[in-house]
Structures are given as C-alpha cells and as structure tokens.
Design a protein around this motif. Structure first.
Motif, PDB file in Angstrom:
ATOM      1  N   PHE A  38     -26.337 -77.403 -84.265  1.00  0.00           N
ATOM      2  CA  PHE A  38     -27.734 -77.218 -84.637  1.00  0.00           C
ATOM      3  C   PHE A  38     -28.532 -76.633 -83.477  1.00  0.00           C
ATOM      4  N   ALA A  39     -28.283 -77.133 -82.265  1.00  0.00           N
ATOM      5  CA  ALA A  39     -28.970 -76.595 -81.094  1.00  0.00           C
ATOM      6  C   ALA A  39     -28.574 -75.141 -80.865  1.00  0.00           C
ATOM      7  N   GLU A  40     -27.295 -74.829 -81.025  1.00  0.00           N
ATOM      8  CA  GLU A  40     -26.819 -73.466 -80.792  1.00  0.00           C
ATOM      9  C   GLU A  40     -27.434 -72.487 -81.785  1.00  0.00           C
ATOM     10  N   MET A  41     -27.450 -72.864 -83.054  1.00  0.00           N
ATOM     11  CA  MET A  41     -27.957 -71.929 -84.056  1.00  0.00           C
ATOM     12  C   MET A  41     -29.479 -71.820 -83.998  1.00  0.00           C
ATOM     13  N   SER A  42     -30.169 -72.904 -83.660  1.00  0.00           N
ATOM     14  CA  SER A  42     -31.622 -72.818 -83.508  1.00  0.00           C
ATOM     15  C   SER A  42     -31.990 -71.939 -82.323  1.00  0.00           C
ATOM     16  N   ALA A  43     -31.212 -72.027 -81.241  1.00  0.00           N
ATOM     17  CA  ALA A  43     -31.449 -71.152 -80.094  1.00  0.00           C
ATOM     18  C   ALA A  43     -31.225 -69.693 -80.480  1.00  0.00           C
ATOM     19  N   LEU A  44     -30.233 -69.454 -81.328  1.00  0.00           N
ATOM     20  CA  LEU A  44     -29.968 -68.090 -81.787  1.00  0.00           C
ATOM     21  C   LEU A  44     -31.129 -67.585 -82.652  1.00  0.00           C
ATOM     22  N   ALA A  45     -31.723 -68.486 -83.441  1.00  0.00           N
ATOM     23  CA  ALA A  45     -32.870 -68.087 -84.253  1.00  0.00           C
ATOM     24  C   ALA A  45     -34.043 -67.683 -83.375  1.00  0.00           C
ATOM     25  N   VAL A  46     -34.288 -68.456 -82.313  1.00  0.00           N
ATOM     26  CA  VAL A  46     -35.380 -68.125 -81.393  1.00  0.00           C
ATOM     27  C   VAL A  46     -35.104 -66.798 -80.693  1.00  0.00           C
ATOM     28  N   LYS A  47     -33.878 -66.606 -80.263  1.00  0.00           N
ATOM     29  CA  LYS A  47     -33.509 -65.397 -79.520  1.00  0.00           C
ATOM     30  C   LYS A  47     -33.673 -64.148 -80.370  1.00  0.00           C
ATOM     31  N   THR A  48     -33.321 -64.232 -81.644  1.00  0.00           N
ATOM     32  CA  THR A  48     -33.320 -63.054 -82.516  1.00  0.00           C
ATOM     33  C   THR A  48     -34.571 -62.946 -83.390  1.00  0.00           C
ATOM     34  N   VAL A 366     -30.639 -67.380 -90.131  1.00  0.00           N
ATOM     35  CA  VAL A 366     -29.687 -68.268 -89.457  1.00  0.00           C
ATOM     36  C   VAL A 366     -29.211 -69.327 -90.441  1.00  0.00           C
ATOM     37  N   ALA A 367     -27.895 -69.550 -90.465  1.00  0.00           N
ATOM     38  CA  ALA A 367     -27.270 -70.614 -91.252  1.00  0.00           C
ATOM     39  C   ALA A 367     -26.282 -71.346 -90.350  1.00  0.00           C
ATOM     40  N   VAL A 368     -25.624 -72.355 -90.890  1.00  0.00           N
ATOM     41  CA  VAL A 368     -24.668 -73.155 -90.121  1.00  0.00           C
ATOM     42  C   VAL A 368     -23.302 -73.102 -90.802  1.00  0.00           C
ATOM     43  N   PRO A 369     -22.231 -72.861 -90.052  1.00  0.00           N
ATOM     44  CA  PRO A 369     -20.893 -72.873 -90.645  1.00  0.00           C
ATOM     45  C   PRO A 369     -20.397 -74.296 -90.869  1.00  0.00           C
ATOM     46  N   ASN A 370     -19.946 -74.604 -92.052  1.00  0.00           N
ATOM     47  CA  ASN A 370     -19.468 -75.952 -92.356  1.00  0.00           C
ATOM     48  C   ASN A 370     -18.187 -76.310 -91.616  1.00  0.00           C
ATOM     49  N   ALA A 371     -17.456 -75.325 -91.132  1.00  0.00           N
ATOM     50  CA  ALA A 371     -16.186 -75.610 -90.464  1.00  0.00           C
ATOM     51  C   ALA A 371     -16.359 -76.583 -89.303  1.00  0.00           C
ATOM     52  N   GLY A 380     -12.976 -76.011 -94.350  1.00  0.00           N
ATOM     53  CA  GLY A 380     -14.306 -75.485 -94.654  1.00  0.00           C
ATOM     54  C   GLY A 380     -14.548 -74.116 -94.059  1.00  0.00           C
ATOM     55  N   ARG A 381     -13.487 -73.378 -93.825  1.00  0.00           N
ATOM     56  CA  ARG A 381     -13.599 -72.120 -93.092  1.00  0.00           C
ATOM     57  C   ARG A 381     -14.539 -71.121 -93.746  1.00  0.00           C
ATOM     58  N   THR A 382     -14.590 -71.104 -95.069  1.00  0.00           N
ATOM     59  CA  THR A 382     -15.415 -70.095 -95.754  1.00  0.00           C
ATOM     60  C   THR A 382     -16.736 -70.675 -96.269  1.00  0.00           C
ATOM     61  N   GLN A 383     -17.080 -71.880 -95.841  1.00  0.00           N
ATOM     62  CA  GLN A 383     -18.308 -72.524 -96.308  1.00  0.00           C
ATOM     63  C   GLN A 383     -19.436 -72.355 -95.291  1.00  0.00           C
ATOM     64  N   VAL A 384     -20.634 -72.109 -95.788  1.00  0.00           N
ATOM     65  CA  VAL A 384     -21.824 -71.932 -94.947  1.00  0.00           C
ATOM     66  C   VAL A 384     -22.970 -72.728 -95.555  1.00  0.00           C
ATOM     67  N   ARG A 385     -23.716 -73.426 -94.699  1.00  0.00           N
ATOM     68  CA  ARG A 385     -24.811 -74.288 -95.160  1.00  0.00           C
ATOM     69  C   ARG A 385     -26.170 -73.672 -94.855  1.00  0.00           C
ATOM     70  N   PHE A 386     -27.065 -73.741 -95.841  1.00  0.00           N
ATOM     71  CA  PHE A 386     -28.450 -73.290 -95.683  1.00  0.00           C
ATOM     72  C   PHE A 386     -29.391 -74.465 -95.949  1.00  0.00           C
ATOM     73  N   ALA A 387     -30.443 -74.598 -95.140  1.00  0.00           N
ATOM     74  CA  ALA A 387     -31.467 -75.617 -95.359  1.00  0.00           C
ATOM     75  C   ALA A 387     -32.614 -75.036 -96.177  1.00  0.00           C
TER      76      ALA A 387
END
Length: 407
Positions: A38-48, A366-371, A380-387
């Motif tokens: 969650f921290a990694e993907m939120s940082a990516l959202a801020v960066k991009t 930005v989404a999160v990989p379920n893997a 869960g390799r092909t699963q992706v979660r959206f809030a």
C-alpha cells in the motif's frame, strides 16, 4: 578492554574494531516483510499524479458531527493526556452498546472491551498474546499483509486456506484437512479484504463447529462489518460455543471514514481480552485520546447513518464495476468491503505486479496486485484490486482512463 574494540555477544566487534557479522539487521522472522504494497503504490500515485485506487482510504472525511466531537474533546482537555489503558469508559460503553444493538451480544464494557490503535494493532496484540513458536494459524488466502507479519513476529506458522475465483468461497473440507495438532488459531476476515467475500450463515456456523470440535481459538477481523451489500454480517462470537474462544476485532476507520484516527477495538470474554491487553500495553500503551471520545459519539449515530453509508458505497461499487467491465477486465463483484478484485487475463495480461507497476504511466490509475496477498503468488497472479471508496467523479474519471487500455 581489548585493543580490537568492545566485543559483542554475537561475535561482532564495534564498528571501529574491523569485524563485521554477516547476520542481517532485520529479525529473520520479518524477512520478506519490507515496505507494504500500500505504501509503495501510494508513493507511485504521488510520483505520477495518478488516481489512487490502490490504498483503501476515502477521499472525503466522515460525518461533520463526529469531527466536531473530536474538536470538543481536544478543546475540553479530554484525552490530551494518557487515556486509561483499556480505553476511555465512554468509548468502551459505546462499543458494548454497538455489539448489543447490531448483534444482540451482551458485552461487559469494563472487562470485555479493549481499545487499540486501529485494527492493525489489535491483530498484532492478539497474535503476540495468543501464539507461541511452533503454533499454526489458519487464515483465508489472499490475506491482508499485516496478518503474515504478525504471525511471523509471534514465531508461529501460517497455513493458508485459499479462496478461489470466481466466488472466493471457503472450502470447508480443505479447512478441516488443514487442522493439525499444532493448529492453535483461526484468523478470519469477513467481509473479506481483498476479495469482498462475505461468509454465509451456513459457512460461519460450520467454521464455528470446527473450532469447537478442535478446541481452537478464533480471531475475527470485522472492520468492514457495516459494508455488506449482499448477505449479512455474522459475527462468529455470536454463534454457539464461540463466546469464550473468539477475539472479535473492528475499528472506526472504515465505518466512519476517519482512517487516520486509528481507533480500533477488541471484544471477547474477559480472559481473552486480558491476554490481548497484556501484549497491547507494550505496543502503543495508549493512543488517540481525544478521538476515542469522538468515536464513542459516532457509534451512537442513528441507523440511517449506517444504512446510508452502505448504500452510498454500494452505488460506488456498481459504478466502478461497470467501468472496469467496459475497460475489458473480468470483474468479481464483491459482496462487501470497498474493494473490487478483477482478472486481467482478458486484457492479454498475465502478471498483475507488472501490470500495476505500469498502469500509472499507461492510463493514470493506481491499483494493487493481489499476488502480494498470497503465499503462492501464482494463485493470484492475474488478479488486481481496485478501491472504490472515492468520490463519484473520481471513480468515473478512473473508469474513463482505464478504457484506454483497450483503445
């Protein structure tokens, strides 16, 4: 003192002594538990500058009257110093009233309620209090990432019970087979993050029967209890034989949209709550003093708040689910929580981690990989979660951007 510098019991010397041990600094039990996804993907959202549908926090605050209750507490000097270790009496009473109001549970506010720094601390304190090295913990997989870390810190072993698409229903025969003489505890989450599965009464009753049959403890993470869109929330603690073996956990963050306040709680029999409190007091000791008074008022809000909150999130679920479907995702519409799990195979993709890392640049979402929530990433390799706990216009814009994946 030796000319080589002060010796250490682990065989190393001080920095100026010249000897360097190869032992890692991080406790080996936490190997692989670095920064949360969650921290990694939120940082990516801020960066991009991408729309963040990865981390599960709302983009609006909760009820104004609850926020003002916190302001009144701050200005009135309530909770600005250390609150009582178990939580302020007003909040403990409100939690007991909530359990009675919604589930008919008779909870003693003085001995059977413990206030924590969010549900995350409640889970950590429960694992540290109730487990010993060598114990086994069965948990639904995919699981919230703190579960694995907390079990590891307690020195126990996690045993996954995999929930599989499309329905993500628990395999009760597999659960029975997973129980061994070393099984100490079931760590269960319903409504379930990330899949949105909600246990049926029949499933909950069968799980409770297994716990009683094998004399297991049960820790239930129920933070999405008021976000059930289909079905009903069944607290396992309410079922026959479960009152004295269940630690029930919830929090204010998800229900009242104040995730930064970090006010959670544990309910259970006095002996279990005392055990968890013993561990909890050496973690944060106490926290969120003024916010505890505000959450006490929030829990007393009329029923219309809870139903309106649920209905609003159901509408947001449907909005995003339809948008994801139009964008080419296979959508597993959730029964609860505020997350949608999708499958990216129909988009010609096969690696959810790589897909999510590239998604912000591809279409600004930005989404999160379920893997990352599985012991076996292939599951869960092909699963992706959206809030979908965001404003309607944000969800609509995200859906519009995602349509670019197939254009």
């Amino acid at each position: 003192m030796s000319q080589d510098g002060p010796r250490r019991t682990d065989g190393r010397t001080s920095e100026d002594g010249g000897d360097v041990s190869t032992r890692p600094l991080l406790n080996r039990r936490l190997e692989g538990h670095g920064s949360t996804i969650f921290a990694e993907m939120s940082a990516l959202a801020v960066k991009t500058g991408a729309i963040n549908l990865g981390q599960g926090f709302p983009d609006t605050d909760g009820p104004e009257e609850v926020r003002e209750a916190a302001v009144r507490a701050l200005r009135g000097g309530r909770g600005n110093q250390y609150p009582p270790g178990p939580g302020v009496p007003e909040l403990r009473a409100a939690i007991a009233d909530h359990q009675r109001r919604f589930y008919g549970l008779d909870i003693d506010a003085d001995t059977e309620v413990l206030v924590t720094a969010g549900a995350t601390e409640a889970i950590a304190a429960s694992m540290l209090a109730l487990l010993e090295p060598g114990d086994e913990v069965i948990a639904f997989e995919p699981f919230y990432d703190s579960y694995a870390a907390c079990i590891a810190m307690a020195g126990a072993a996690r045993v996954p019970l995999t929930l599989r698409a499309p329905g993500f229903r628990p395999d009760l025969d597999a659960l029975r087979d997973a129980i061994t003489p070393r099984t100490r505890l079931l760590l269960l989450n319903s409504p379930h993050n990330p899949t949105g599965m909600v246990l049926t009464r029949e499933e909950a009753t069968a799980i409770a029967a297994l716990a009683v049959e094998h004399d297991l403890l049960v820790v239930t993470d129920e933070v999405y209890e008021h976000l059930v869109f289909e079905g009903e929330h069944i607290p396992l603690i309410s079922l026959p034989g479960m009152r004295d073996r269940t630690v029930s956990i919830s929090s204010a963050g998800k229900t009242f949209c104040f995730t930064g306040w970090k006010v959670g709680w544990v309910t259970g029999c006095a002996a279990l709550v005392a055990a968890v409190r013993t561990a909890k007091q050496y973690l944060t000791f106490v926290s969120a003093g003024p916010f505890q008074y505000a959450v006490a008022e929030a829990l007393a809000l009329p029923g219309s708040y809870f139903t309106g909150f649920r209905d609003d999130l159901r509408g947001k679920r449907d909005l995003l689910a339809e948008g994801l479907g139009r964008a080419g995702f296979e959508v597993h519409r959730p029964q609860g929580t505020y997350f949608i799990t999708t499958d990216i195979t129909a988009l010609g993709e096969s690696d959810g981690v790589a897909f999510c890392l590239a998604l912000p640049e591809r279409c600004g979402v930005v989404a999160v990989p379920n893997a990352v929530f599985y012991d076996d990433p292939d599951a869960g390799r092909t699963q992706v979660r959206f809030a979908f706990c965001k404003k309607h216009d944000v969800l609509q814009e995200a859906a519009n951007r995602l349509r670019g994946l197939t254009s």
